[in-house]
Each structure stands twice: as structure tokens, then as C-alpha cells.
Design an enzyme around this catalytic site. Sequence first.
Site, PDB file in Angstrom:
ATOM      1  N   PHE A  48      34.601  41.325  46.377  1.00  0.00           N
ATOM      2  CA  PHE A  48      35.779  40.954  46.065  1.00  0.00           C
ATOM      3  C   PHE A  48      36.036  40.017  44.928  1.00  0.00           C
ATOM      4  O   PHE A  48      36.878  39.041  44.852  1.00  0.00           O
ATOM      5  CB  PHE A  48      36.713  40.639  47.339  1.00  0.00           C
ATOM      6  CG  PHE A  48      36.658  41.535  48.531  1.00  0.00           C
ATOM      7  CD1 PHE A  48      37.798  42.606  48.292  1.00  0.00           C
ATOM      8  CD2 PHE A  48      35.868  41.500  49.666  1.00  0.00           C
ATOM      9  CE1 PHE A  48      37.556  43.771  49.337  1.00  0.00           C
ATOM     10  CE2 PHE A  48      35.819  42.435  50.537  1.00  0.00           C
ATOM     11  CZ  PHE A  48      36.577  43.517  50.304  1.00  0.00           C
ATOM     12  N   HIS A  49      35.157  40.154  43.815  1.00  0.00           N
ATOM     13  CA  HIS A  49      35.480  39.281  42.801  1.00  0.00           C
ATOM     14  C   HIS A  49      34.729  39.932  41.561  1.00  0.00           C
ATOM     15  O   HIS A  49      33.962  41.185  41.649  1.00  0.00           O
ATOM     16  CB  HIS A  49      34.624  37.840  42.954  1.00  0.00           C
ATOM     17  CG  HIS A  49      33.179  38.089  43.185  1.00  0.00           C
ATOM     18  ND1 HIS A  49      32.827  37.918  44.425  1.00  0.00           N
ATOM     19  CD2 HIS A  49      31.999  38.292  42.276  1.00  0.00           C
ATOM     20  CE1 HIS A  49      31.297  38.151  44.143  1.00  0.00           C
ATOM     21  NE2 HIS A  49      31.018  38.134  42.910  1.00  0.00           N
ATOM     22  N   ALA A  50      35.025  39.581  40.428  1.00  0.00           N
ATOM     23  CA  ALA A  50      34.385  40.106  39.208  1.00  0.00           C
ATOM     24  C   ALA A  50      33.766  38.787  38.372  1.00  0.00           C
ATOM     25  O   ALA A  50      33.973  37.627  39.036  1.00  0.00           O
ATOM     26  CB  ALA A  50      35.434  40.605  38.104  1.00  0.00           C
ATOM     27  N   ARG A  95      33.683  44.114  42.208  1.00  0.00           N
ATOM     28  CA  ARG A  95      32.587  44.798  43.092  1.00  0.00           C
ATOM     29  C   ARG A  95      32.961  44.406  44.682  1.00  0.00           C
ATOM     30  O   ARG A  95      33.344  43.437  44.886  1.00  0.00           O
ATOM     31  CB  ARG A  95      31.293  44.367  42.925  1.00  0.00           C
ATOM     32  CG  ARG A  95      30.885  43.006  43.446  1.00  0.00           C
ATOM     33  CD  ARG A  95      30.844  41.801  42.577  1.00  0.00           C
ATOM     34  NE  ARG A  95      30.969  41.796  41.409  1.00  0.00           N
ATOM     35  CZ  ARG A  95      30.150  41.596  40.340  1.00  0.00           C
ATOM     36  NH1 ARG A  95      29.102  41.272  40.867  1.00  0.00           N
ATOM     37  NH2 ARG A  95      30.498  41.934  39.107  1.00  0.00           N
TER      38      ARG A  95
END
Length: 133
Positions: A48-50, A95
Site C-alpha cells: 500500500f505504497h509507491a 504495490r
Amino acid sequence: MKPQIIPLRVIGDDRGSLVAIEAEQNIPFEIKRVYYIFGTKDGVERGFHAHRNLQQVAVAVRGSCIMTIDDGKEKTEFKLDNPANGLYINSMVWRVMKDFSEDCVLLVMADQHYAESDYIRDYKTFLSELSKK
Ligand code: TYD
């Protein structure tokens, strides 16, 4: 380069198998950091991040998980279940990892040291930074 599976050559003989990972050879960058995720509890989703700049390659050296890569337009699911496959993950993609098998060991190689300032942890901020690229 877009997210894609990089096949890693397996050197096998009657004793078993071996995969060699070499920076700037079968991995398309200089490796500055390696970490691994293991012991993931049932039903857990991670990620839950880029990353603003980071490139990574992830290999399920044991077990399996699903990695969903979202480039802001399209989501692609990759099943990581083969120690002979690396998933190349470019920067500025969102992702999410899920469906970890109990025995999953996900090895990740990265081209930068850990820096929280490289993370985008809010999806709206991710889309807004993408639109400015
Ligand atoms: P994080 O990247 O948020 O995990 P995931 O995306 O798999 O859910 O990292 C979890 C924690 O670990 C967070 O506090 C940052 C820390 N961390 C490091 O200290 N060094 C590292 O190389 C990584 C990847 C994470």
C-alpha cells in the site's frame, strides 16, 4: 522498464538447484539493500505504497504470494511462486502484496538504502504526483 518477470537462470545438477544474483547482470541495477519478508500471518496484506525513486526486484525464494502493481491506470497481478523468477518493480507504482503462503519468504533487492522520504503512502498523493510527471 515496466514491471515484469525477470527469469533467473537455475544452475541445477543431481544435488539440487542454485540461482546466482549479480548486480547489473541479471538484476538491472546496483544493489544497495536486500530485505526479506517472512512469517506473514494468514490474511495479511502489505505494501500500500509507491516509491518516488526506488527500483526493486522481488523473488519468492520459498512459498508464494500475489503482488499487484498499479501504475495509476492499470493493475497487474503477478503470482510469485518460483525462486527462478524475479519481479522487477519500477518507481512510481503502487504495490499491494497478499495471499502469502505460510512458508513464504519474499526476498527483495533494492537500488537505494531505506529512506522513508522515498515512500508515498497515500494513494491520492500517488496519483497526484504521477499526474505531475
Ligand atoms: P514497509 O515498507 O512499510 O513494509 P510493507 O510495504 O511490506 O508493508 O516497512 C515496514 C517497516 O519496516 C517500516 O516501519 C519501515 C521498516 N523498514 C526498514 O526499516 N528498512 C527497510 O529496508 C524496509 C523495507 C522497511
